[in-house]
Each structure stands twice: as C-alpha cells, then as structure tokens.
Design an enzyme around this catalytic site. Structure first.
Site, PDB file in Angstrom:
ATOM      1  N   GLY A   1       1.111   2.756  -1.208  1.00  0.00           N
ATOM      2  CA  GLY A   1       2.259   3.038  -0.354  1.00  0.00           C
ATOM      3  C   GLY A   1       3.557   2.589  -0.996  1.00  0.00           C
ATOM      4  O   GLY A   1       3.668   2.553  -2.217  1.00  0.00           O
ATOM      5  N   SER A   2       4.493   2.193  -0.147  1.00  0.00           N
ATOM      6  CA  SER A   2       5.836   1.892  -0.635  1.00  0.00           C
ATOM      7  C   SER A   2       5.898   0.525  -1.307  1.00  0.00           C
ATOM      8  O   SER A   2       5.068  -0.352  -1.063  1.00  0.00           O
ATOM      9  CB  SER A   2       6.816   1.904   0.538  1.00  0.00           C
ATOM     10  OG  SER A   2       6.574   0.784   1.376  1.00  0.00           O
TER      11      SER A   2
ATOM     12  N   GLU B   1      12.221   4.445  -7.124  1.00  0.00           N
ATOM     13  CA  GLU B   1      11.503   5.703  -6.911  1.00  0.00           C
ATOM     14  C   GLU B   1      12.210   6.546  -5.844  1.00  0.00           C
ATOM     15  O   GLU B   1      12.601   6.042  -4.794  1.00  0.00           O
ATOM     16  CB  GLU B   1      10.065   5.386  -6.457  1.00  0.00           C
ATOM     17  CG  GLU B   1       9.180   6.616  -6.350  1.00  0.00           C
ATOM     18  CD  GLU B   1       7.718   6.277  -6.002  1.00  0.00           C
ATOM     19  OE1 GLU B   1       7.438   5.099  -5.710  1.00  0.00           O
ATOM     20  OE2 GLU B   1       6.893   7.195  -6.024  1.00  0.00           O
TER      21      GLU B   1
ATOM     22  N   GLU C   1      -0.758  -0.347  -4.966  1.00  0.00           N
ATOM     23  CA  GLU C   1      -0.191   0.653  -5.868  1.00  0.00           C
ATOM     24  C   GLU C   1       1.064   1.144  -5.170  1.00  0.00           C
ATOM     25  O   GLU C   1       0.999   1.650  -4.049  1.00  0.00           O
ATOM     26  CB  GLU C   1      -1.220   1.766  -6.075  1.00  0.00           C
ATOM     27  CG  GLU C   1      -0.848   2.707  -7.180  1.00  0.00           C
ATOM     28  CD  GLU C   1      -0.799   4.109  -6.668  1.00  0.00           C
ATOM     29  OE1 GLU C   1       0.335   4.595  -6.438  1.00  0.00           O
ATOM     30  OE2 GLU C   1      -1.869   4.714  -6.497  1.00  0.00           O
TER      31      GLU C   1
ATOM     32  N   LYS D   1      -6.852   0.468   7.891  1.00  0.00           N
ATOM     33  CA  LYS D   1      -5.680   0.680   8.731  1.00  0.00           C
ATOM     34  C   LYS D   1      -5.300   2.145   8.574  1.00  0.00           C
ATOM     35  O   LYS D   1      -4.867   2.583   7.509  1.00  0.00           O
ATOM     36  CB  LYS D   1      -4.529  -0.213   8.286  1.00  0.00           C
ATOM     37  CG  LYS D   1      -3.272  -0.032   9.126  1.00  0.00           C
ATOM     38  CD  LYS D   1      -2.073  -0.671   8.444  1.00  0.00           C
ATOM     39  CE  LYS D   1      -0.777   0.039   8.788  1.00  0.00           C
ATOM     40  NZ  LYS D   1      -0.717   1.466   8.471  1.00  0.00           N
TER      41      LYS D   1
ATOM     42  N   CYS E   1       2.248   9.799  -6.458  1.00  0.00           N
ATOM     43  CA  CYS E   1       2.623   8.547  -7.136  1.00  0.00           C
ATOM     44  C   CYS E   1       2.884   8.810  -8.616  1.00  0.00           C
ATOM     45  O   CYS E   1       3.538   8.017  -9.282  1.00  0.00           O
ATOM     46  CB  CYS E   1       1.564   7.471  -6.992  1.00  0.00           C
ATOM     47  SG  CYS E   1       0.045   7.968  -6.220  1.00  0.00           S
TER      48      CYS E   1
ATOM     49  N   GLY F   1       6.343  -2.140   1.393  1.00  0.00           N
ATOM     50  CA  GLY F   1       5.093  -2.423   2.096  1.00  0.00           C
ATOM     51  C   GLY F   1       4.149  -3.255   1.255  1.00  0.00           C
ATOM     52  O   GLY F   1       3.581  -4.243   1.727  1.00  0.00           O
ATOM     53  N   GLY F   2       3.999  -2.873  -0.016  1.00  0.00           N
ATOM     54  CA  GLY F   2       3.094  -3.596  -0.901  1.00  0.00           C
ATOM     55  C   GLY F   2       3.536  -5.031  -1.111  1.00  0.00           C
ATOM     56  O   GLY F   2       2.725  -5.969  -1.063  1.00  0.00           O
TER      57      GLY F   2
END
Lengths: 517, 517
Positions: A221-222, A374, A246, A164, A283, A225-226
């Site tokens: 990603g965020s 974060e 991650e 993606k 990250c 999202g994860g």
C-alpha cells in the site's frame, strides 16, 4: 459499510459490518490457538489445503469476476487473468511444500573425537513464526488481497492468517474469504487458521499490528500506511515484530541514446503502454525516465507524449485514489523546474485517470528529493541529463526502488555499464530492454527492494521466496532421531535437498561406526 | 580514555582517544566509497582477505593473549581458545566464499512460447547491502568483537565494517583492528573497508546508527542497548535499517523427574559447571531451571547449591558488569515469592562474581514477568512446578530465548514431548541432554531467537548463515549473458549449487534451441 462502484457511480448490493474490538480479539485468539496445531500439520496437508483454496476460488465462477470488476473498475479480462495468477500462486506454494526443501535443512553431524572439544550433532530447519496479519491491496483485488501472495506464503509457512480486507473490494473479499474458510473446513484445518476482518482502515490496521499475538505483518500500500505500521510495530508493542511493507517505488528507466536513435517509435510506444497499463495503478509503474540530451531527445519526448495522448482515460480503482492521483500529479507539475509535457484531466469527474508526462533536468532532480514521491497513476517524469556524469549524479541521489530498467542497444549497455551498476545498487529487480510492469510469480522473482520501496530489502512479496518472511530457524542439538522432525531425520524420509557437513545432498546421513581408539 | 584491569585494579598502559564527530563521519564516508569497489571484489579475493586477517591475528602472538587477559580478567587459556574460534570463523567464512553457493542463485529460464504471456529470463542472487556498524561485545573480547562473527560475516558478504570498540578491552581492539587494516593493505582492499572507532558508548552508538550511510547494525549486548539502537534505526533515520541485536536470554532448562531420580549428582554438577562457566557471563547461561515437584526435588536443589558453593568466585569482565550482577541478583531475590537457596557476595570488592541460586513456584513465575529479566552472571532461578499442567502454563508465559534445554531419560522425553514443543516454539536452539553454554561455529548453528533474545528471530549471529543478515536479493530480468554476474551465467563458471527452473543443480543452463513453429 457499502462497496461503491466507481464504474456505476453507486453502492453495490450488500452491507458489510465492521468488526468490533471483541471480534478482532477473538479472531486473533483463535489464530493463536490454531497455530499450535496448524504448525504441526504435514507439508502434504498444507499443500492440499492451498490447492483446495484454489479450487474453491475457481468454483466462485463469474460471480467473482463480475463483482470484482464492478468494485474496482478493472476490466473483466484483467480480473480473469488476475484470478489465474492468484490460483496459480496458491498451486506454486503447494508444489513448494510437496518438494519441501524450502525449510533449508542443515545438518552437521557429531564429532565426538574432535580436540580440544567434541562437536555435538546440530540440525537446523525453518519453523513458522506465528499468526500473520495481511493487509489487502487496492490495486490487485485478488492476487495481492484476501488469498493473495502474502496469505498464500504465510499459510504455506504454517502461519495462521488474519486479513484486513480492503474497503475498495469488500464483496470480492467476502467471496474469497468464504472460499478459503470452506477449503479449511474440507481439509480439516483448525478453526481460526484464516479469518478476514472489515473495518475503518487506520483503526483496524493499528489494532492488528499492536496485538501481542500477531507475529508479523504483510502489507502492500501507501508509504504513509506502511510507515505507520512499521513504527507501531516497534514503538507500540512490547515485542517488536517485522512489518514487510511494500510501499513506494517510481521504477526508473534509463533510455539510452543509440536505442532512441534507432527505435524511437517502438520505445515510445512500449513505455507508453507500460505507463498506462492498469491506469498506471501498479507498484512497478515506470514513473521516472532518464534520457541523455542529444539531437533525438526532443523527438523522443514528443513521440512518448503523442503515444500517451492516444490512450483513453480509464476508471481508477476508487474515488480517493483518483483524487490522490490528480493531487500528486499537480504537486509534481508545480515543483520548480518541472515542465508539463502532457497534462489535462478529461474524465476526472468520472474517476478516470488521464495520462500525464512532465520533464525536468538532472540538476533540478538531484536538488529536490520530493520529485521522487510516487504519483500513483498513469504519470511519468523525464529527467534530461547533460552527459553521463550528470546521469550518474542523478542516479546516486535515487531512493530505493522495486525495479530499475535499462533500454539500450548492446553498445549502449557497454558504454553505460557503470550507470547500470549504480542503478542495481538501488533496486530489487533490474530489467534489460523490457518494462517493469508485469511481475512473474516464480522462484527467482524479487518483488522488493531498498527503502522506501519496502521496509526490508531482504525479502520479496512475490514468488516462492516470499515464504521466508514467515519462517525462522530452529537448531536441534543432540536430539534423538525419534524426536527430530522428518526433515532432519538421518534417513531423509522426505528426500529433501539438505546441507550435510557443508555439502548439498539428498542422501541420508550415514552414521559412522565409532572409530576404535 | 584508559583500559582498566579489574584483575590488577589499575589502568593499563596506553591512552585511547575518542573519535571526534568529524572522524566518525570520515570513517563512514570512506566506507561508503570503499563499498563501490569492495562489493565488486571476487569471492576468492574476499576469502584471501579473511584468511589474511586470521594470519595477522595469529602473528600478534602472546601480546594479544596477555593484553586481553588483563583487560577482561578472563583466563589466558580461555582467551587462547577464543582466539582459535575467532580465526576459525574467519577461515570458515573464507571457505563459504570459495564454495560460493551462499548467494542462493535461482534461475528461471525464458518461456517465449508460454500462453497467455511469455516468461522472461529471470535470475536472482544475493548482493551486499552496504556499510555495516558492528558493536563489539564485552564478554567475548575476540570472537564477538573487533574481528568477531559480525565483522567476519559482513566482510564476507561484501560490506565494509565500522566497529564500535568495547571500552572494556580497548587494547585488544587496537591490536586486532591493526591486524585487519594490515591484512586489507596486503590484499589491496579499498581504504575504508574496515575501521574501528572508540568513544563514549551511547553517544558513539547513536551517531553510528543514525548515519544515513550505515545500512545495518550488528550488536551483542544489553537489552537496553539493543532496544535503543532498534528504536533509533526506525524513528531517527529517514531510511529505517535492520538492527540485528542479540540481547537478553535466560536459557530455560527442563530438568525432568526420572533423570533426577537416576542421576541427581551428575545433573547438578553439569548444571553448576554451565551456570558458572566464564563467571556466568555468557548469553547462553542457564538462568532458569524448571523442575517438577516430587520426592527428589529438594535433594536436587540442595545438590546443585552445594556444587555451586564449591565454585570459587572469579573476576568479572569489568566493574560495572560486576555491580550490575549484584544489583540484578538482588532484584530477583527480593521479588515476592522468590527464595534464596544460595547467596553471598564474597569477593565482590575484588569485582568477583559469587554464584547464586534462587527458587520460586510456577504460579509466582507466571504472574511476575520481571522474574524473566536476565541476571548477567553466575546465577540461576529454579521454578518448581506442581505438575505437568503447571509446567505448561509456565512455559506458555516464557519470553523468547536463544536456547532451551531438556535434561531427561528417554522415558522423560516421551512423556513431556508436548512441553518440549512449547519450548521449541520459543527458542532458537533446543538442546537435548546437554548444556546451553558452548556455541558451535558451524553451518547449522542458530544463535538467535524470538524477542527479547534478539530483535529479529529470522537470523543467527554465529555460523555461516550469519552472512544472510548483510545480503539482499537482486533479480536480473532478460540480462544479456556478458553483463550477468558469474554466479548467474549459463555456464555456471563457479560451479555453484543453483535452483534452475525449480530443481537444485550444479549444471550449466542448456539453452534450448528455439522450437520451430
């Protein structure tokens, strides 16, 4: 869809078309068919394929560097370095394949005379799991994107990949995806072994994760999202699949008293450089610093603020990341008991991230877990601890992290060893007198860690061990030699390191003559 | 609560008290505190502990065998064998600890002169993940229960264990739990390193899986039970945790034409023995047989039915398992296109399981996925395929399995190789000319497989590799020698097999003298 350049403040040339539902389905069906042949390719063939990808990427030349620079705002030198890392990790996986022992061949030979029951001949090795969906990351447009570590490790494992694309660098994605497809054609790899899809992020992501033929997901990603992918993978599929996400880490650093007393300027400048590297869009960005209160604490805080102040604000990856940075920073600064040391938003209108520093106490930190959210950008929070016990209780409240760092003299390290133990229990990588930014692509790297850093602390997304995410063991019981994979045959034709009856060896299996009764 | 004996049809002596919510919480809190010291124990200390457990279990003597026999209805000889397996696997994990290379030490030494950037010294090894909840299984009251494979592998990994006792063998649980706790005391292990809890199954299970201090779950049991735990672990916790559930497998067997033509009686009697072993109460019970239609098919089916008919019904593990067996069997037999070959329920009133055989066509099988639901007991379904293509399409519709088996002559194996490939892609273990029942405890065993056989195809629950479920990697970057774990020190004091700069070796790290510039 168009690619917007935060650097130029306009759309770049080229229109990108979102995949229709039918096209998504077709890509996955093709990958499923491709899997039946791709999983049977030899390791040498797969290694050739990965090396061909790296060559095709290099042949894109400056066009790739320039386009990626314009799309992400990252400096050309950084993109060039990241390209080196990207082709380097493809070549590293090729060498892993040529060596071949990553399949973890384990052989226990038959014991026909054993009492009370004979033992069968048992041989085990890793096999690929099936088509993998890879979600490209915004902050590494090459090394964690279309041909990044997830793609390289899945292809090395023998799994077809559907990427993606990240909407932040659609042009770079198209260039790299074409390079991969060209390499696949040149190497005679099956049609559908790789494809890249464009679409509205959340919708396309959900379509991929819910598709029954997708067998694993690699995501960087965020947190939101994860977690959405993880929940869909368990709740909205008949067959749950692993989501290796991650997500979120603030990478705590213990800055210890003797070191501050000895080297306050060096430490401040080292940390400032790490906090602002890549406009803080890593990250592994050190977003949390623990210090012990003594006569030097204020000096250290001031020196760090001064060092950060001198760093010019730079363009962030895209508009929404920039907006999120200022919003998340504001949430942190407005929390009760958190004090701004350095703030300001010069350059914000140009999508630039201004470094920021805040401070609080260990008590406040322990009471408010939202201070561990974060802030993606050049920002850090200093937690001032009254004493070692105060530090320990703050460490006990820490969420899981990609990294932990300790900066101290040898005396500091000895004195605070139990604090380091607490930190190690919560991180994937522990750095001594360095900075967390900078993730080596190697055999020993662990880029992962306890939740919420990732969804699964057992695995790394960087380095050769990343291949394990896409492999599962299969055991062959009493299989005739001619039907065994080469990796498990008696003569060990590939010369692998194997575990044979409990011993590590590259030797062949010497079949014993039957013992006369 | 009392232990009911299906053999005696009454409650056995001894009352068992369900843990209160406070007691559950206390056990987990104790385990959490114990983890801080237990994780730091040496591998030799942990090996001593596991061996002490095996000694304490042996010292329970006949009392354990008798009680377990009465609680489960399993013959004393079987229980004695299972005790041997249980103490054997504790000793095998002890030997794994004494050897020590399971931590997968990987070392990449520093490259201070590398351009453009130097490489740090990076060293990685596996660490324990934290307290583990183990769900005891009904069908292996010793080897998959209180001191079974999950407990042995978690304790070996350095993780405290909380066992949820199975209500079918509360007395055996109490005896074994006491043995473990005595061993822990004798070996000076921290209080709380092991505990066993009794309670209403679903309620206690949910309390355990939702507790924030539990870091992983090991489960062997029903599909419903495993899925409930998996969903709770992702949806009802802040921090998702891995649930390693071994759930549901019908263990397909391809019985090939030449073999049937040559050896119809031997094949029928081999399969009948496997289907009825332990009253069919094995996760590896062969519940699905594929045959190709030819002149011998009907003979084979009749011979298998005759062999099954001769097996006397025997007492099942408990009343509800027996009731479920007849219910699930009935659901299978009443499905459209499924024909009973052998049925009957003699002995049902005494909780005995009567062997059963059914048949259907590949077409029907492919159309109705509920025919793949596990019937837990001595039952099997024959799928008659018109030809190889018919067989292939049936295999393509197969769910994930613990095992696949092929019974054939050398010619059969050659001719049907592509069918075997399809089967291998769906199983954890592939057996050639044997039966799936009988799971060796060894290094190479894979007792696991694609969903719904387990929730995570990467891991085994039997054999030494089972330890990997409870370990996660930690990487040390530029850590001074004195602070490194022994496993990663230059001199390799434990003599481990390590991966050093990409090469497998037991050698020490020879630090190079700095190269003069």
């Amino acid at each position: 869809m168009y690619a917007f350049s935060s650097l130029l403040k306009n759309n770049l040339p080229g229109e990108f078309i979102a995949a229709t539902e039918i096209e998504i389905h077709e890509a996955i069906e093709k990958a499923t068919v491709a899997f039946e042949t791709y999983r049977q390719t030899s390791f040498a063939e797969r290694a050739d394929f990965l090396e061909a990808i790296s060559e095709e990427i290099m042949q894109l030349g400056d066009a790739l560097i320039e386009r990626t620079h314009l799309e992400t705002g990252l400096p050309e030198a950084r993109i060039t370095g990241e390209r080196g890392r990207t082709v380097g990790q493809l070549r590293l996986f090729a060498s892993l394949l040529r060596e071949g022992s990553f399949v973890e061949a384990i052989i226990d030979t038959a014991l026909p005379e054993r009492k009370p029951l004979p033992r069968s001949d048992l041989r085990r090795m890793q096999h690929p799991i099936g088509p993998v969906a890879v979600f490209a990351a915004s902050n590494f447009p090459l090394a964690f994107s279309t041909a990044g570590g997830d793609t390289a490790s899945a292809l090395a494992a023998g799994c077809p990949v559907i990427v993606k694309a990240h909407s932040s660098h659609l042009g770079a994605n198209e260039l790299v995806a074409t390079a991969i497809i060209n390499a696949a054609k040149k190497c005679g790899m099956p049609d559908g072994v790789f494809s890249s899809l464009i679409g509205e992020g959340v919708l396309l992501g959900q379509q991929l994760v819910k598709h029954p033929q997708i067998k694993a997901v690699g995501f960087t990603g965020s947190f939101r999202g994860g977690m959405a992918l993880l929940k869909a993978a368990v709740n909205e599929r008949e067959e749950p699949i692993p989501v290796y996400a991650e997500m979120s880490s603030i990478n705590p650093v213990l800055v210890l008293p003797n070191k501050i007393a000895q080297d306050v300027d060096a430490v401040a400048s080292q940390l400032s450089a790490s906090i602002t590297l890549g406009v803080g869009q890593f990250c592994t960005n050190p977003g949390l610093l623990f210090v012990l209160k003594d006569g030097n604490t204020e000096t250290f805080i001031q020196r760090l603020a001064q060092a950060l102040q001198q760093v010019q604000p730079a363009t962030m990856l895209n508009q929404s990341i920039c907006a999120a940075y200022y919003k998340e920073r504001q949430q942190l600064l407005s929390a009760q008991g958190v004090e701004a040391v350095l703030t300001g938003d010069e350059g914000r209108e140009e999508y630039k991230g201004r470094p920021s520093l805040a401070k609080t106490t260990a008590k406040i930190f322990g009471e408010n877990s939202s201070l561990q959210n974060e802030v993606f950008g050049p920002s850090s929070l200093i937690v001032v601890c009254e004493d070692e016990n105060d530090l320990k209780s703050a460490l006990r409240s820490l969420h899981g992290q990609l990294t932990g760092t300790i900066i101290g003299t040898p005396d500091d390290l000895k004195r605070f060893q139990s604090c380091v133990d607490l930190l190690i229990a919560r991180v994937g990588r522990m750095i001594y007198n360095g900075v967390p930014t900078g993730v080596e692509v190697s055999h020993s790297m662990m880029h992962g860690g306890p939740f919420p850093a990732t969804t699964f602390a057992h695995f790394t997304s960087v380095g050769t061990e990343a291949i394990k995410r896409f492999l599962r063991p299969v055991c062959y019981q009493d299989c005739p030699q001619e039907f065994l994979p080469d990796q498990l045959k008696d003569e060990n034709p590939l010369g692998l390191m194997r575990k044979l009856n409990g011993e590590f060896t590259r030797d062949a299996v010497h079949q014993l003559e039957p013992v006369p009764r």
